[in-house]
Scaffold this motif. Structure first.
Motif, PDB file in Angstrom:
ATOM      1  N   ASP A   1      40.017  38.397  31.342  1.00 49.28           N
ATOM      2  CA  ASP A   1      40.812  37.477  32.423  1.00 49.28           C
ATOM      3  C   ASP A   1      39.314  36.841  33.137  1.00 49.28           C
ATOM      4  N   VAL A   2      38.262  37.541  33.307  1.00 50.81           N
ATOM      5  CA  VAL A   2      36.999  37.411  33.916  1.00 50.81           C
ATOM      6  C   VAL A   2      36.572  35.903  33.073  1.00 50.81           C
ATOM      7  N   MET A   3      36.443  36.057  31.758  1.00 54.32           N
ATOM      8  CA  MET A   3      35.972  35.118  30.931  1.00 54.32           C
ATOM      9  C   MET A   3      36.989  33.868  31.244  1.00 54.32           C
ATOM     10  N   ALA A   4      38.161  33.927  31.341  1.00 53.42           N
ATOM     11  CA  ALA A   4      39.063  32.848  31.528  1.00 53.42           C
ATOM     12  C   ALA A   4      38.874  32.018  32.975  1.00 53.42           C
ATOM     13  N   MET A   5      38.248  32.860  33.809  1.00 54.90           N
ATOM     14  CA  MET A   5      38.210  32.347  35.173  1.00 54.90           C
ATOM     15  C   MET A   5      36.803  31.684  35.016  1.00 54.90           C
ATOM     16  N   GLU A   6      35.759  32.103  34.433  1.00 50.84           N
ATOM     17  CA  GLU A   6      34.572  31.726  34.221  1.00 50.84           C
ATOM     18  C   GLU A   6      34.400  30.447  33.451  1.00 50.84           C
ATOM     19  N   ASN A   7      35.275  30.166  32.508  1.00 49.40           N
ATOM     20  CA  ASN A   7      35.182  28.948  31.484  1.00 49.40           C
ATOM     21  C   ASN A   7      35.678  27.919  32.481  1.00 49.40           C
ATOM     22  N   MET A   8      36.488  28.220  33.449  1.00 49.51           N
ATOM     23  CA  MET A   8      37.266  27.292  34.416  1.00 49.51           C
ATOM     24  C   MET A   8      35.955  26.524  35.120  1.00 49.51           C
ATOM     25  N   GLN A   9      34.965  27.135  35.462  1.00 48.96           N
ATOM     26  CA  GLN A   9      33.849  26.797  36.263  1.00 48.96           C
ATOM     27  C   GLN A   9      34.132  26.255  37.414  1.00 48.96           C
ATOM     28  N   GLY A  10      35.034  26.744  38.190  1.00 50.37           N
ATOM     29  CA  GLY A  10      35.391  26.288  39.545  1.00 50.37           C
ATOM     30  C   GLY A  10      35.393  27.646  40.704  1.00 50.37           C
ATOM     31  N   TYR A  11      34.945  28.705  39.963  1.00 51.18           N
ATOM     32  CA  TYR A  11      34.884  29.663  41.092  1.00 51.18           C
ATOM     33  C   TYR A  11      33.510  30.249  41.067  1.00 51.18           C
ATOM     34  N   ASN A  12      32.837  30.792  42.322  1.00 50.75           N
ATOM     35  CA  ASN A  12      31.336  31.143  42.263  1.00 50.75           C
ATOM     36  C   ASN A  12      31.405  32.555  42.640  1.00 50.75           C
ATOM     37  N   GLY A  13      32.604  33.086  43.097  1.00 49.69           N
ATOM     38  CA  GLY A  13      32.469  34.447  43.575  1.00 49.69           C
ATOM     39  C   GLY A  13      32.156  35.630  42.867  1.00 49.69           C
ATOM     40  N   LEU A  14      32.592  36.786  43.439  1.00 52.31           N
ATOM     41  CA  LEU A  14      32.373  38.121  42.429  1.00 52.31           C
ATOM     42  C   LEU A  14      33.709  38.510  41.852  1.00 52.31           C
ATOM     43  N   TYR A  15      33.693  39.413  41.008  1.00 53.31           N
ATOM     44  CA  TYR A  15      35.039  39.923  40.458  1.00 53.31           C
ATOM     45  C   TYR A  15      35.133  41.275  40.785  1.00 53.31           C
ATOM     46  N   GLN A  16      36.485  41.841  40.629  1.00 55.15           N
ATOM     47  CA  GLN A  16      36.826  43.345  40.247  1.00 55.15           C
ATOM     48  C   GLN A  16      37.799  43.486  39.256  1.00 55.15           C
ATOM     49  N   VAL A  17      37.584  44.153  38.047  1.00 51.65           N
ATOM     50  CA  VAL A  17      38.442  44.372  37.038  1.00 51.65           C
ATOM     51  C   VAL A  17      39.088  45.490  37.233  1.00 51.65           C
ATOM     52  N   LEU A  18      40.534  45.242  37.357  1.00 54.69           N
ATOM     53  CA  LEU A  18      41.410  46.728  37.626  1.00 54.69           C
ATOM     54  C   LEU A  18      41.658  47.449  36.487  1.00 54.69           C
ATOM     55  N   GLY A  19      41.430  46.990  35.372  1.00 53.72           N
ATOM     56  CA  GLY A  19      41.848  47.804  34.102  1.00 53.72           C
ATOM     57  C   GLY A  19      43.156  47.731  33.756  1.00 53.72           C
ATOM     58  N   GLY A  20      44.258  47.239  34.387  1.00 54.86           N
ATOM     59  CA  GLY A  20      45.614  46.969  34.198  1.00 54.86           C
ATOM     60  C   GLY A  20      46.437  46.863  35.415  1.00 54.86           C
ATOM     61  N   VAL A  21      47.480  47.214  35.487  1.00 55.00           N
ATOM     62  CA  VAL A  21      48.409  46.878  36.683  1.00 55.00           C
ATOM     63  C   VAL A  21      49.116  48.086  37.055  1.00 55.00           C
ATOM     64  N   LEU A  22      49.811  48.162  38.174  1.00 56.90           N
ATOM     65  CA  LEU A  22      50.564  49.245  38.399  1.00 56.90           C
ATOM     66  C   LEU A  22      52.042  49.355  37.778  1.00 56.90           C
ATOM     67  N   SER A  23      52.041  50.471  37.133  1.00 56.50           N
ATOM     68  CA  SER A  23      53.264  50.483  36.270  1.00 56.50           C
ATOM     69  C   SER A  23      54.082  51.846  35.970  1.00 56.50           C
ATOM     70  N   PRO A  24      54.878  52.289  37.050  1.00 55.77           N
ATOM     71  CA  PRO A  24      55.401  53.504  37.220  1.00 55.77           C
ATOM     72  C   PRO A  24      56.253  53.955  35.846  1.00 55.77           C
ATOM     73  N   VAL A  25      56.943  52.696  35.280  1.00 53.97           N
ATOM     74  CA  VAL A  25      57.700  53.138  33.896  1.00 53.97           C
ATOM     75  C   VAL A  25      56.606  53.675  32.933  1.00 53.97           C
ATOM     76  N   LYS A  26      55.567  53.095  32.762  1.00 52.04           N
ATOM     77  CA  LYS A  26      54.213  53.359  31.701  1.00 52.04           C
ATOM     78  C   LYS A  26      53.699  54.560  32.329  1.00 52.04           C
ATOM     79  N   GLY A  27      53.709  55.028  33.595  1.00 51.04           N
ATOM     80  CA  GLY A  27      52.980  56.349  34.036  1.00 51.04           C
ATOM     81  C   GLY A  27      51.627  55.562  34.876  1.00 51.04           C
ATOM     82  N   ILE A  28      51.553  54.543  35.083  1.00 52.64           N
ATOM     83  CA  ILE A  28      50.234  54.010  35.398  1.00 52.64           C
ATOM     84  C   ILE A  28      50.216  53.897  37.124  1.00 52.64           C
ATOM     85  N   GLY A  29      49.531  54.590  37.736  1.00 59.68           N
ATOM     86  CA  GLY A  29      49.491  54.652  39.245  1.00 59.68           C
ATOM     87  C   GLY A  29      48.240  54.114  39.614  1.00 59.68           C
ATOM     88  N   PRO A  30      47.865  54.144  40.906  1.00 63.40           N
ATOM     89  CA  PRO A  30      46.846  53.629  41.489  1.00 63.40           C
ATOM     90  C   PRO A  30      45.409  54.543  41.009  1.00 63.40           C
TER      91      PRO A  30
END
Length: 199
Positions: free
Chosen positions: A90-119
């Motif tokens: 997703d970082v590369m997709a945002m960088e290709n847009m060339q309209g954002y010049n800030g920093l990033y944080q990659v979560l490595g996924g999303v919260l999904s209790p069904v899949k056992g993914i917590g904070p």
């Protein structure tokens, strides 16, 4: 009649890739067999390199071959904004847009209790640590995908970050519900960033 063992193993390897069924895997395997030896060696080297030469940036969690990554170590980036995404792609997709010049944080996924993914399974602690360490951060833009899990993750992050008096916004119009950032065109991403809303 069965294929020779090396061919069967190659077909099985291709079938581990997303979206590759048996017929496509067979076609790819035989295409590979017909490739030049040098092309095969380069292909194999590329596969090995992504496992041996890449790692995650110690600051933002993006994939990189240097640490910190080029974005985090760039003094010309706007350190007052951190855009939070689900995956490194997703970082590369945002960088290709060339309209954002800030920093990033990659979560490595999303919260999904069904899949056992917590904070604790995501890079949320790293994000909160960055916010405490760097008082220049004025806005966190949550750019998780417009899925139920992405929305739940966005709300969870907003709840954690707001007490620190940091503005939390969410990508707005332009991204349809259920759409993935990596497949969005540049104009759609640009509009989504420009139209972000506070959570």
């Amino acid at each position: 009649m069965q294929y020779p063992k090396p061919v069967t193993n190659l077909i099985d390897s291709y079938m581990k890739l997303p979206g590759i069924g048996e017929k496509t895997a067979v076609r790819l395997a035989f295409f590979t067999i017909d490739m030049d030896k040098q092309d095969i060696q380069e292909f194999a080297s590329s596969l090995q390199a992504v496992k041996t030469q890449l790692h995650y940036c110690s600051i933002c969690g993006n994939i990189t071959d240097i640490d910190p990554c080029e974005i985090c170590s760039n003094p010309h980036r706007d350190a007052s904004q951190i855009l939070v995404v689900e995956q490194a792609k997703d970082v590369m997709a945002m960088e290709n847009m060339q309209g954002y010049n800030g920093l990033y944080q990659v979560l490595g996924g999303v919260l999904s209790p069904v899949k056992g993914i917590g904070p604790d399974d995501l890079n949320i602690k790293q994000l909160l640590h960055r916010l405490k360490q760097h008082s220049q951060v004025k806005e966190v833009i949550v750019a998780t995908n417009a899925t139920p899990e992405g929305e739940a993750t966005a709300m969870y992050l907003a709840k954690l970050i707001k007490p620190a008096q940091i503005k939390v916004t969410r990508l707005a119009h332009g991204l349809a519900v259920g759409a993935d950032i990596e497949y969005a065109d540049q104009m759609t991403l640009q509009r989504a960033v420009e139209g972000r809303q506070q959570i």
